[in-house]
Design an enzyme around this catalytic site. Structure first.
Site, short mmCIF file in Angstrom:
data_model
loop_
_atom_site.label_atom_id
_atom_site.label_comp_id
_atom_site.label_asym_id
_atom_site.label_seq_id
_atom_site.Cartn_x
_atom_site.Cartn_y
_atom_site.Cartn_z
N ASN A 110 40.25 31.81 40.33
CA ASN A 110 40.17 31.07 41.10
C ASN A 110 40.57 31.75 42.51
OD1 ASN A 110 39.02 29.16 43.16
ND2 ASN A 110 40.56 27.59 42.38
N ASN A 170 42.90 31.04 44.56
CA ASN A 170 44.18 30.80 44.95
C ASN A 170 45.33 31.44 43.76
OD1 ASN A 170 43.81 28.99 42.84
ND2 ASN A 170 44.39 27.15 44.01
N LYS A 171 44.54 31.89 42.78
CA LYS A 171 45.34 32.26 41.73
C LYS A 171 46.18 33.68 41.73
CE LYS A 171 44.94 28.56 39.32
NZ LYS A 171 44.33 27.69 40.17
N ILE A 172 47.00 34.18 41.00
CA ILE A 172 47.74 35.42 41.23
C ILE A 172 46.73 36.70 41.27
CG2 ILE A 172 48.02 35.71 38.62
CD1 ILE A 172 51.11 36.67 39.78
#
Ligand code: PLP
Length: 385
Positions: free
Chosen positions: A187, A189-191
């Site tokens: 997604n 917002n992930k790393i």
């Protein structure tokens, strides 16, 4: 006013267009193709898992794992309560019933002693769960050895929700590769991101192949469209996968930056006795997807004060057993007859801005604003008392 400081937004590497353009130039604009194959290869290479399936979200990967375990109506699935709703929603998609398990205070993940009581009760009722969903929240691995010793005793598979913990390890082993299967989220917002996407991994190749079939509407091998079971449309797009290939290239760098951000905050907040940093637990390596901490003042007040200074922070996850949509589901607390650990964390915790493109000057601004906000709230409280 300082520029807006977001909690966690995508950080492009600059190589994304190359792979997306390749997909468009070669007409591979479909939920399959060479970029998707490469994403799966990269996931296997990075994690060491024997098989991988790229999906259009982490939620889809969790759903497929439950479907591939033949979980359905009348079954129960144990799930960590302290998590994002996406860990638990697929249990309900399958018509099964969630039973929520509290966290323990070291890792904030599933409490082995709560799991032990839940499994003991389920065995006594001859109604063992079909799976246990363990989450590695904020990049911190759960206590896998203790949890696995319990699930092995009862023969129940663990699904690891490693949506937030790509690159984090437990005694040197990648989170997501310890249980029966693991999932990751890409997604935004992930790393690392594919704009939206996920991955299911397992050492059980047949299990992944079953999930792969379910992810493409469960089409049988036949000269016409034959379906013997109900499937889903859950494959990753070849265009999104192009973004993911470029992002995998910078994953080791992103992990180091996330760890730098945590270290920076820790070093500069150490003198504030109202703040307790959530540091990595012994034997684990945290990817510090988000820097998290607990406070001696109300985190909601701090979040609002930070927002007034254009800084986005976020409360910790509200536990699933306290969510209206899961009212009535059973819950096992860490300690019987005491406030659960997950509720205590929700009441006291906060996530700090952890985007890897933040500058040291941004981080210094967050630290200064946080110290001022906490002090102002403490002084106001003293005046009110
Ligand atoms: C713990 C956890 N599980 C599952 C998910 C679901 O992943 P996705 O948004 O890719 O569906 C997320 C993130 O969104 C998450 O944080």
């Amino acid at each position: 006013m300082h520029e807006h400081i977001p909690l966690s937004i995508p950080h492009v590497s600059g190589e994304e267009m190359k792979y997306m353009k390749q997909a468009i130039d070669t007409n591979w604009v479909a939920p399959l193709g060479p970029n998707v194959d490469e994403m799966e290869r990269l996931a296997m290479e990075f994690t060491g898992a024997a098989a991988a399936l790229a999906t259009n979200s982490g939620t889809a990967a969790i759903h497929l794992s439950l479907a591939a375990l033949d979980i359905g109506q009348g079954d129960t699935v144990f799930c960590q309560s302290f998590t994002f709703a996406a860990s638990a929603n697929p249990i309900v998609y399958q018509g099964a019933t969630p039973v929520f398990i509290d966290s323990e205070p070291d890792t904030w993940n599933m409490s082995p002693q709560a799991l032990q009581r839940a499994l003991h009760d389920a065995a006594a009722k001859e109604k063992l769960p079909k799976a246990v969903i363990v989450v590695h929240l904020y990049g911190q691995s759960a206590k896998m050895a203790e949890l696995q010793a319990l699930t092995d005793r009862y023969g129940v598979p663990i699904i690891e929700d490693a949506a937030e913990s790509l690159g984090a390890t437990y005694h040197g082993k990648q989170t997501g590769t310890i249980g029966k299967a693991g999932i990751f989220s890409f997604n935004g917002n992930k790393i690392i991101t594919t704009s939206g996407g996920g991955m299911l991994v397992s050492d059980d190749i047949a299990f992944i192949e079953k999930a792969r079939k379910l992810s493409t509407q469960a089409k049988e091998q036949a000269p016409y469209y034959l379906h013997e079971s109900i499937g889903f449309n859950y494959r990753m797009s070849n265009v999104s996968a192009g973004i993911g290939i470029a992002q995998f290239g910078v994953l080791p760098k992103r992990i180091l930056t996330k760890r730098f951000i945590f270290d920076y905050y820790s070093k500069h907040l150490v003198s504030n006795t109202a703040i307790q940093m959530h540091s990595e637990f012994t034997g684990t390596y945290n990817n510090y997807w988000l820097t998290t901490l607990t406070l001696d003042v109300n985190p909601h007040d701090v979040m609002q004060a930070m927002a007034r200074h254009n800084i986005e922070t976020r409360l910790l996850w509200k536990p699933m057993h306290t969510q209206p949509c899961f009212a009535g589901c059973a819950f096992y607390a860490h300690e019987v007859n005491e406030t659960s650990i997950s509720e205590q964390l929700f009441a006291t915790g906060l996530c700090l801005p952890s985007t890897t493109s933040l500058t040291e000057s941004d981080l210094a601004h967050v630290v200064a604003t946080l110290n001022t906000a906490v002090q102002a709230i403490q002084e106001k409280r003293e005046i009110e008392v």
